[in-house]
Design an enzyme around this catalytic site. Structure first.
Site, short mmCIF file in Angstrom:
data_model
loop_
_atom_site.label_atom_id
_atom_site.label_comp_id
_atom_site.label_asym_id
_atom_site.label_seq_id
_atom_site.Cartn_x
_atom_site.Cartn_y
_atom_site.Cartn_z
N ASN A 396 0.83 -1.19 0.00
CA ASN A 396 0.00 0.00 0.00
C ASN A 396 0.87 1.26 0.00
O ASN A 396 1.05 1.90 -1.03
CB ASN A 396 -0.95 -0.05 1.21
CG ASN A 396 -2.02 1.00 1.16
OD1 ASN A 396 -1.86 2.02 0.50
ND2 ASN A 396 -3.12 0.78 1.85
N ASP A 397 1.49 1.56 1.14
CA ASP A 397 2.30 2.80 1.22
C ASP A 397 3.41 2.84 0.17
O ASP A 397 3.72 3.90 -0.37
CB ASP A 397 2.97 2.90 2.60
CG ASP A 397 1.96 3.14 3.70
OD1 ASP A 397 0.83 3.54 3.38
OD2 ASP A 397 2.30 2.92 4.87
#
Ligand code: NAP
Length: 470
Positions: A396-397
């Site tokens: 995600n990040d």
């Protein structure tokens, strides 16, 4: 020096400690690559074995052999048992625990030496420098001990809350000043027994107070820092005992831990002070920037499989979610199926994907993915514009374009994998969960992104089945 002197027990012991130090350094060097890491562990393990055995013959040790054997037996059994059954995702807390033990052991050595000084027996190898180092090692080792235990409790889920109160940093600073004063007394004056108790008690308290306000998700960086501190404490106590193996091992661990801490902070584009004193990763940051426009568009496993099977090039981007789902074996099976169909497949690894350095490399190595399919961020980023499909699994990040584009984002400036530049992006995750930083990801709302919802392993299994049926 005649042969008898040369072969004296002390010389042989010192030679063994020197050999141990070389084995540690060689082991650490080998650990720098996943290909040789296992060998590195064995080399360092042999070094530790030699140092332990040789210590039994040390002239300064003339009693307590039974206690030593008992401690070694308990430690070995517990380490063997926990090492065998620990899940890869639980590795950071295991490191925290072992790390805490190292800090505690260094502090215990310092305590024994300081008690000797208090009772008038004097340090084993007296002198002001030794006394100052004993105190410094005690201070650092004790803080690393209690701090690491709190880090362990947080990562293990035994302690979920982030404890903060107004003026916390001022309180910490005042307590630390008190600790330094007591340290000064222990190092340079005739101290009392109460000074000793207060010193160790305060150091334990500071380790706890320093760690409780830090978000559980920031713990890997903090653990790495405590690891560096433990190394330093062991190095200092090695000097106090005039033990070269401890000195060198401590310095090597201290230096490696410091470098690792810096690397992690740099790869996250966050100064260490931000990790230690800010509430990132605790949900306190807010979203950072405006919410994304548009909507997330989902895709079924069958359609995703077709998109990949008929692609020329697929890049797989694993993240923390792949570790949680333990999907690496299925992902490797999927890769082989795609390669059999003539699709070019590569893996893109972000330096801080997952929750510990090298997390993804370890998982992929465990699944048998060959190293030549694995690319680091700087080597793969230019390839995304020529990639037909980027399959993001549980990341995600590390693929959030906000890091590149949104100056108000807490992760702005962190280098990311530019998957949004590829023709199609398929994101595998369970739902709307945010990543470590707790912020929204604009990638999921992009026109060329499709969300493939579900647990990483189950989805990978469905993709495998769908490709087999084509
Ligand atoms: P991430 O940003 O933490 O995102 C992980 C994603 O995986 C979540 O959005 C979650 O979404 C999904 N997920 C969780 N369980 C899953 C499952 N069973 N199946 C499928 N998906 C699942 O991970 P990342 O992209 O790897 O980034 C790592 C982050 O950790 C970075 O912010 C980095 O700075 C930080 N960090 C890394 C290190 C290190 O050394 N590697 C150390 C400290 C901090 P759902 O809940 O919707 O499924």
């Amino acid at each position: 020096m005649n042969l008898e002197n040369l072969l004296s027990i002390e010389n042989l012991i010192n030679f063994s400690y020197f050999a141990t130090a070389i084995l540690f350094i060689r082991g650490l060097k080998l650990m720098s690559s996943p290909v040789t890491a296992r060998k590195g562990i064995i080399w360092a393990g042999v070094g530790m074995g030699i140092a332990t055995v040789v210590t039994f013959a040390h002239p300064q040790i003339s009693s307590n052999y039974g206690l030593m054997l008992l401690a070694i037996t308990i430690g070995s059994v517990l380490a063997w048992w926990s090492g065998k059954r620990v899940a890869m995702t639980d590795m950071p807390q295991m490191i925290a625990l072992y790390n805490g033990m190292g800090g505690g052991a260094a502090a215990a050595i310092a305590a024994v030496e300081l008690v000797r000084e208090y009772t008038g027996a004097g340090l084993t190898h007296g002198g002001v420098v030794a006394q100052v180092l004993a105190v410094l090692g005690a201070l650092i080792g004790t803080i690393a001990f209690s701090g690491s235990l709190i880090a362990f409790a947080k990562l293990q889920g035994w302690m979920r809350k982030v404890y903060r109160f107004p003026g916390q940093q001022v309180v910490n600073l005042l307590l630390f000043a008190g600790l330094l004063f007591l340290g000064y007394k222990l190092a340079f004056t005739h101290f009392g027994g109460m000074d000793l108790y207060l010193f160790f008690g305060l150091a334990l308290l500071i380790g706890v107070l320093m760690t409780v306000p830090i978000g559980g998700a920031d713990m890997p960086v903090v653990i790495s820092l405590y690891n560096a501190l433990t190394g330093l404490a062991v190095g200092f106590e090695g000097f106090v005992l005039q033990n070269p193996a401890m000195m060198i091992a401590g310095i090597v661990v201290g230096a490696a831990g410091t470098l690792l801490t810096q690397l992690m902070a740099k790869a996250m584009n966050r100064p260490l002070t931000n990790v230690l004193f800010a509430g990132f990763g605790t949900g306190d940051d807010g979203g950072g920037g405006e919410g994304p426009e548009g909507s997330m568009k989902s895709i079924e496993a069958g359609d995703a499989a077709i998109t990949m099977a008929y692609a020329e090039k697929v890049v797989i981007v694993p993240g923390y979610g792949m570790a949680v789902a333990q999907a690496q074996h299925k992902i490797w099976e999927l890769t082989q199926l795609l390669k059999d169909r003539g699709v070019k497949v590569a893996f893109a690894i972000h330096p801080v994907a997952g929750r510990m350095p090298g997390h993804m490399n370890v998982l992929l190595a465990e699944a048998g993915v060959p190293y030549d399919l694995i690319y680091d961020l700087e080597d793969i980023n230019s390839q995304f514009p020529n990639t037909d499909v980027s399959l993001v699994i549980g990341a995600n990040d590390v693929v959030n374009p906000a890091a590149r584009e949104d100056k108000s984002s807490p992760i702005y400036g962190m280098p990311i994998l530019d998957v949004d530049h590829s023709h199609n992006v398929i994101v595998v995750k369970r739902g709307q969960g945010t990543g470590f930083s707790g912020i929204q990801n604009h990638l999921f709302f992009a026109d060329n992104t499709r969300m493939l919802y579900g647990d990483g392993q189950e989805v990978a299994q469905k993709l495998v089945a769908a490709i087999k049926s084509l």
